[in-house]
Scaffold this motif. Structure first.
Motif, mmCIF file in Angstrom:
data_model
loop_
_atom_site.group_PDB
_atom_site.id
_atom_site.type_symbol
_atom_site.label_atom_id
_atom_site.label_comp_id
_atom_site.label_asym_id
_atom_site.label_seq_id
_atom_site.Cartn_x
_atom_site.Cartn_y
_atom_site.Cartn_z
ATOM 1 N N ARG A 114 0.826 -1.213 0.000
ATOM 2 C CA ARG A 114 0.000 0.000 0.000
ATOM 3 C C ARG A 114 0.861 1.263 0.000
ATOM 4 O O ARG A 114 0.500 2.269 -0.615
ATOM 5 C CB ARG A 114 -0.921 -0.012 1.228
ATOM 6 C CG ARG A 114 -1.837 1.185 1.336
ATOM 7 C CD ARG A 114 -2.759 1.074 2.537
ATOM 8 N NE ARG A 114 -2.027 1.008 3.801
ATOM 9 C CZ ARG A 114 -2.616 0.887 4.979
ATOM 10 N NH1 ARG A 114 -3.928 0.787 5.063
ATOM 11 N NH2 ARG A 114 -1.894 0.825 6.093
ATOM 12 N N ALA A 115 2.003 1.199 0.678
ATOM 13 C CA ALA A 115 2.898 2.357 0.749
ATOM 14 C C ALA A 115 3.872 2.412 -0.417
ATOM 15 O O ALA A 115 4.680 3.343 -0.495
ATOM 16 C CB ALA A 115 3.663 2.326 2.069
ATOM 17 N N GLY A 116 3.854 1.421 -1.310
ATOM 18 C CA GLY A 116 4.704 1.457 -2.486
ATOM 19 C C GLY A 116 6.051 0.785 -2.343
ATOM 20 O O GLY A 116 6.838 0.777 -3.288
ATOM 21 N N TYR A 117 6.338 0.188 -1.196
ATOM 22 C CA TYR A 117 7.621 -0.496 -1.017
ATOM 23 C C TYR A 117 7.686 -1.767 -1.855
ATOM 24 O O TYR A 117 8.749 -2.178 -2.299
ATOM 25 C CB TYR A 117 7.830 -0.851 0.460
ATOM 26 C CG TYR A 117 8.128 0.342 1.327
ATOM 27 C CD1 TYR A 117 9.426 0.662 1.708
ATOM 28 C CD2 TYR A 117 7.095 1.173 1.779
ATOM 29 C CE1 TYR A 117 9.690 1.756 2.508
ATOM 30 C CE2 TYR A 117 7.355 2.276 2.577
ATOM 31 C CZ TYR A 117 8.655 2.563 2.935
ATOM 32 O OH TYR A 117 8.913 3.662 3.706
ATOM 33 N N LEU A 118 6.539 -2.394 -2.042
ATOM 34 C CA LEU A 118 6.392 -3.556 -2.919
ATOM 35 C C LEU A 118 5.331 -3.202 -3.967
ATOM 36 O O LEU A 118 4.607 -2.207 -3.806
ATOM 37 C CB LEU A 118 5.971 -4.785 -2.100
ATOM 38 C CG LEU A 118 7.005 -5.301 -1.090
ATOM 39 C CD1 LEU A 118 6.424 -6.450 -0.282
ATOM 40 C CD2 LEU A 118 8.289 -5.715 -1.765
ATOM 41 N N PRO A 119 5.210 -3.967 -5.048
ATOM 42 C CA PRO A 119 4.233 -3.630 -6.091
ATOM 43 C C PRO A 119 2.855 -3.330 -5.515
ATOM 44 O O PRO A 119 2.320 -4.081 -4.695
ATOM 45 C CB PRO A 119 4.229 -4.896 -6.961
ATOM 46 C CG PRO A 119 5.617 -5.431 -6.819
ATOM 47 C CD PRO A 119 6.006 -5.162 -5.399
ATOM 48 N N ARG A 120 2.256 -2.231 -5.955
ATOM 49 C CA ARG A 120 1.035 -1.712 -5.344
ATOM 50 C C ARG A 120 -0.172 -2.636 -5.499
ATOM 51 O O ARG A 120 -1.076 -2.643 -4.648
ATOM 52 C CB ARG A 120 0.710 -0.341 -5.942
ATOM 53 C CG ARG A 120 1.755 0.723 -5.629
ATOM 54 C CD ARG A 120 1.443 2.018 -6.357
ATOM 55 N NE ARG A 120 2.481 3.019 -6.137
ATOM 56 C CZ ARG A 120 2.490 4.217 -6.724
ATOM 57 N NH1 ARG A 120 1.503 4.528 -7.564
ATOM 58 N NH2 ARG A 120 3.464 5.072 -6.480
ATOM 59 N N PHE A 121 -0.215 -3.412 -6.552
ATOM 60 C CA PHE A 121 -1.394 -4.265 -6.774
ATOM 61 C C PHE A 121 -1.553 -5.319 -5.688
ATOM 62 O O PHE A 121 -2.648 -5.859 -5.490
ATOM 63 C CB PHE A 121 -1.334 -4.922 -8.153
ATOM 64 C CG PHE A 121 -0.235 -5.950 -8.321
ATOM 65 C CD1 PHE A 121 -0.426 -7.268 -7.955
ATOM 66 C CD2 PHE A 121 0.997 -5.582 -8.852
ATOM 67 C CE1 PHE A 121 0.570 -8.213 -8.110
ATOM 68 C CE2 PHE A 121 2.002 -6.519 -9.007
ATOM 69 C CZ PHE A 121 1.796 -7.840 -8.628
#
Length: 481
Positions: free
Chosen positions: A332-339
């Motif tokens: 959710r915070a963008g550290y990992l793929p957002r999907f």
């Protein structure tokens, strides 16, 4: 928009970005969360800890268990404070993000993910072994059983968090009740002379009947002493699905730890005293072994055997929950793929459940080596413990005026003890299984490369953990002005 204005995102998230990534609020009270904390750990009472007898003997494992118990107690008191300040689904990642910046948050979150993806994979293998040993439905341990574990229990999680936590609570209650019944039965055959019956290694420094592998055996037993408590730190991951998290989370964390300490002492002393440390050090099912001195099954040993399966299911089920929430927050915070943080109509992070589940099943089916996967999980856990303890210290020093509904007894001294012991446990993983430690380190390096080259430039400023950090930075800047 990103947290780092010097590295803008190629596309700002849509206005409904967070609406499509929300969890069901207020689904859990302190009782369900206490059950969740115990569920994370209870399988460790049934198996795994006894291999520490082969590393340090009864005395070595007893000291290791005590020191690791101190580490967990100090850490959970620190986490209770942090969770009352930052009640988000990010848990340890969120704490470290506020205290140590984006790099600290990512390193902590990744370490937690390693623990919570590898541990269920290992436990699915142990469940298969139990199913086979009990002769259930004529099944043997193998990929069909592992697949059934992931499909059935992920399915319950997809149904909804309230239903999932209630299921976990019931199964955990069965496992805990059986541990208490086991302790009563085992203590009836207790003999203190059996505790130190492992042969002494004459060339080991400081070796004696209580420390047959010498003083170094205490250190080597650290990872196994952790198995009585491994996973309890996952309670804060339920923050966004909790009623009044600032009050509920600290209460649940403290009660979980208190229950686990009692269960650890009862299990450890009752098992070794009834059967003997030497007979249990290599047993795959130590509690059942402790109740069958002549190898003959009894009514009580059968009950404990079935309850052991319940304990494994409880831990498997709850660790899947923890892993999905950590993955959800990082995504959710963008550290990992957002999907990966998209949620269903029932507010379940369906990809956060399915993707780790697929990885876990693949590892279980391909390797069948549950012990090694657990050692990899322990490596990740110890890194996260050190970073979360450090986060508490940093926030106490940097933001002494931050509102803290709950304050850690002993303050920075408490979290400092946890930090030192976590670092010692991290080094101990290399003493037990160098290959597992190197595997975990390799995964960690790949993740760090991804963050350094891509995701740190694409963080989502509106994510709760990022907003907390941005607010802290703004307040600090105003204070300087």
């Amino acid at each position: 928009m990103t947290v780092e204005s010097s590295s803008p995102s190629p596309a700002e998230p849509a206005d409904d970005y967070l609406e499509r990534r929300t969890l069901r609020r207020g689904s859990a009270g302190w009782l369900l969360l206490t059950g969740l904390g115990v569920a994370y750990v209870v399988s460790g009472d049934y198996s795994g800890w006894n291999f520490g007898l082969a590393e340090g003997g009864f005395g070595g494992l007893a000291i290791a268990m005590a020191l690791m118990g101190v580490m967990y107690a100090c850490m959970v008191f620190s986490l209770a404070e942090l969770s009352s300040v930052l009640p988000t689904a990010g848990g340890g990642y969120g704490f470290a993000r506020r205290a140590l910046g984006p790099w600290g948050g990512f390193l902590t979150g990744t370490a937690i993910l390693i623990e919570y993806i590898l541990a269920p994979a290992a436990i699915s293998i142990f469940i298969g072994d139990y199913v086979e040993s009990l002769g259930l439905f004529g099944l043997t341990s193998g990929w069909p059983v592992h697949l059934a574990c992931f499909v059935i229990f992920i399915g319950i999680h997809l149904w909804g968090v309230g239903e999932a936590l209630r299921f976990s609570f019931v199964v955990t209650g069965i496992a805990v009740a059986a541990l208490l019944v086991f302790a009563v039965g085992a203590f009836m055959d207790f003999d203190a002379s059996k505790l130190n019956d492992i042969p002494v290694e004459a060339d080991a420094f400081g070796a004696n009947s209580w420390l047959p592998m010498g003083l170094l055996g205490i250190w080597a037993a650290f990872p196994f002493g952790m198995w009585f408590f491994l996973g309890v730190e996952g309670v804060p991951l339920a923050a966004e699905e909790t009623k009044d998290p600032a009050r509920t989370l600290p209460r649940a964390i403290r009660w979980s730890m208190a229950i686990l300490v009692v269960l650890a002492l009862l299990t450890f002393f009752a098992s070794a005293g009834a059967r003997g440390a030497n007979a249990l050090q290599d047993a795959g099912n130590p509690l059942v072994e402790a109740l069958q001195p002549d190898g003959e099954a009894t009514a009580l040993s059968r009950v404990v055997n079935y309850a052991g399966l319940a304990g494994l299911v409880a831990s498997f089920f709850s660790l899947i929950y923890a892993g999905s929430r950590q993955l959800f927050a990082l995504s959710r915070a963008g550290y990992l793929p957002r999907f990966l943080s998209l949620t269903s109509s029932r507010k379940a992070p369906y990809l956060g459940l399915l993707v780790p589940g697929a990885i876990g099943f693949g590892l279980a089916a391909a390797t069948g080596d549950g012990a090694r996967m657990l050692n990899v999980a322990v490596f990740g856990a110890t890194i996260s413990y050190a970073l979360m303890s450090l986060s508490h210290i940093v926030l106490r020093r940097r933001e002494p005026g931050l509102e803290r509904p709950y304050r850690t007894p002993g303050g920075v001294l408490t979290s400092s003890v946890a930090l030192v012991l976590a670092c010692a446990a991290l080094v101990a993983t290399f003493l037990v299984d160098v290959t597992a430690a190197l595997i975990a380190l390799a995964v960690y390096v790949v993740a760090i490369a991804y963050f350094g080259m891509y995701s740190r430039k694409h963080l989502v400023a509106r994510a709760p953990e990022e907003e907390f950090a941005a607010l802290a930075a703004a307040e600090a800047e105003l204070a300087r002005d």
